[in-house]
Design an enzyme around this catalytic site. Structure first.
Site, PDB file in Angstrom:
ATOM      1  N   ARG A   1       0.828  -1.212   0.000  1.00 25.31           N
ATOM      2  CA  ARG A   1       0.000   0.000   0.000  1.00 25.31           C
ATOM      3  C   ARG A   1       0.869   1.271   0.000  1.00 25.31           C
ATOM      4  NH1 ARG A   1      -3.067  -3.648  -0.475  1.00 25.31           N
ATOM      5  NH2 ARG A   1      -5.188  -3.815   0.316  1.00 25.31           N
TER       6      ARG A   1
ATOM      7  N   SER B   1     -10.550  -0.573   3.668  1.00 23.04           N
ATOM      8  CA  SER B   1      -9.702  -0.756   4.858  1.00 23.04           C
ATOM      9  C   SER B   1      -9.253   0.605   5.365  1.00 23.04           C
ATOM     10  CB  SER B   1      -8.459  -1.565   4.518  1.00 23.04           C
ATOM     11  OG  SER B   1      -8.803  -2.850   4.067  1.00 23.04           O
TER      12      SER B   1
ATOM     13  N   GLU C   1      -4.537   3.690   6.659  1.00 22.25           N
ATOM     14  CA  GLU C   1      -4.303   3.508   5.224  1.00 22.25           C
ATOM     15  C   GLU C   1      -4.918   4.670   4.444  1.00 22.25           C
ATOM     16  OE1 GLU C   1      -6.219   1.516   1.858  1.00 22.25           O
ATOM     17  OE2 GLU C   1      -5.500  -0.295   2.875  1.00 22.25           O
TER      18      GLU C   1
END
Ligand code: EPU
Length: 337
Positions: free
Chosen positions: A163, A237, A333
């Site tokens: 990520r 998420s 995130e």
């Protein structure tokens, strides 16, 4: 180019948070980027919005918000084994996945239904069910604000990680990604070892494996676990899955047997943040309109009118409780604006 002032961003973020942008415009061609810079009346603080599916808006956005509408999918090269596609960064990611599947080109089928635009794929190095975008990204082309020119970065220059990429670090706020070139496979290599996919494919009684079957399995899992932003505001998420030292993990196992983990190299393991959050009792929690999804604890939700600040405070309570119980620091995130 039409510039608007004081525009509500509610329709442009999947959390459905209502804050205004000082200035707002849609970018439909590369020439507009140069025009923006030439207009001395416009602020030089620029915020780029793709699908608005990975952002938490906590306050009024000062400066100008640029909604990415750069479109187009072009085959630039092909041979017996591969096809190379250049895709406008404002294309909807899932539509690209479906286009590839309909053309019989493999590589991104496990990434079906990930919300957002093509331009966000390299920034986040989006990933799901055992596949990451970096595996098919050849180059990323971006308008560099300071150099006033398009610059192309090859895969290794993008410094992809979990990520993560250079676009979150050295190139943060420096560029506007305009297109991404992908290399897809004409002969598919199926990636079906991720637990949830294996189970879903078995349940679906697939006779012959295909990229469409994989995408259908992924779509079935995602729709069963992840809330649809059109129904309940969310940004997928909210936290990354933390990586911890194997030693730390072994110590935690003494008091918390059954704690899941995945090897992450260099004597480290990755622990599912969703598990940690659920163990701390947050799954299904709700305070006003801010909450934690009842089927996937990694997803924070806005039931209707939560403010970005309320969601942020809830996320901080979660971070604190996971830290208290496991001495693990969760990292967000989503991008917090
Ligand atoms: N789990 C729980 N409780 C929960 C959620 C998860 O105990 O409420 C545990 C389970 O043990 C499960 C494990 O966590 O086996 C993994 O769960 P899941 O397969 O749902 O994946 P995840 O690690 O929670 C990651 C990505 C998702 C991606 C899925 C599937 C991150 C931060 N998230 O979630 O990506 O779809 O894997 O590959 O890496 C996103 O980035 O927005 C996103 C949705």
């Amino acid at each position: 180019m039409q510039i608007q002032q004081n525009v509500s961003l509610r329709p442009f973020n999947t959390f459905g948070i209502d804050v205004p942008a000082e200035y707002f415009t849609s970018i439909t061609d590369i020439a507009s980027l140069q025009e923006l810079m030439d207009d001395a009346k416009l602020p030089s603080v620029r915020h780029i919005l793709g699908g608005g599916s990975n952002v938490l808006l906590t306050k009024r956005v000062n400066g100008i918000v640029l909604q990415n509408r750069l479109k187009g999918i072009t085959v630039i090269k092909e041979d017996d084994a591969h096809v190379w596609l250049t895709v406008g960064s404002g294309e909807v990611w899932h539509q690209l996945v479906m286009f590839a599947i309909n053309s019989g080109w493999a590589g991104i089928e496990n990434l079906a239904l990930i919300p957002g635009t093509v331009g966000a794929a390299p920034i986040q190095n989006i990933g799901a069910y055992g596949v990451e975008a970096k595996e098919t990204i050849g180059t990323v082309t971006a308008w560099h604000w300071q150099e006033k020119a398009l610059v192309t970065y090859n895969n290794s220059q993008c410094s992809f990680g979990y990520r993560d990429s250079i676009f979150k670090h050295a190139l943060k706020d420096q560029v506007f990604i305009t297109s991404v070139t992908f290399r897809l496979n004409k002969q598919p290599v199926y990636k079906i070892s991720y637990g949830a996919i294996t189970e879903e494919l078995e349940r679906m009684h697939i006779g012959t494996m295909s990229i469409r079957a994989i995408a259908n399995a992924v779509i079935a899992i995602r729709t069963s676990k992840l809330p649809d932003p059109a129904q309940i505001g969310n940004a997928g998420s909210f936290f990354k899955n933390p990586t911890i030292a194997k030693e730390h993990y072994d110590t935690l196992l003494i008091d918390h047997p059954g704690m899941p983990s995945y090897p992450a190299g260099n004597s480290t393991v990755k622990v599912p943040a969703g598990w940690l959050i659920e163990q701390c009792g947050w799954k299904g929690y709700r305070n006003g309109d801010a909450g934690v999804h009842s089927r996937q604890a990694l997803v924070l939700v806005n039931y209707s009118n939560a403010s970005g600040d309320q969601i942020w405070r809830l996320s901080q309570q979660i971070v604190d409780s996971v830290k208290d119980k496991y001495s693990i620091e969760l990292e967000r995130e989503v991008q917090v604006w």
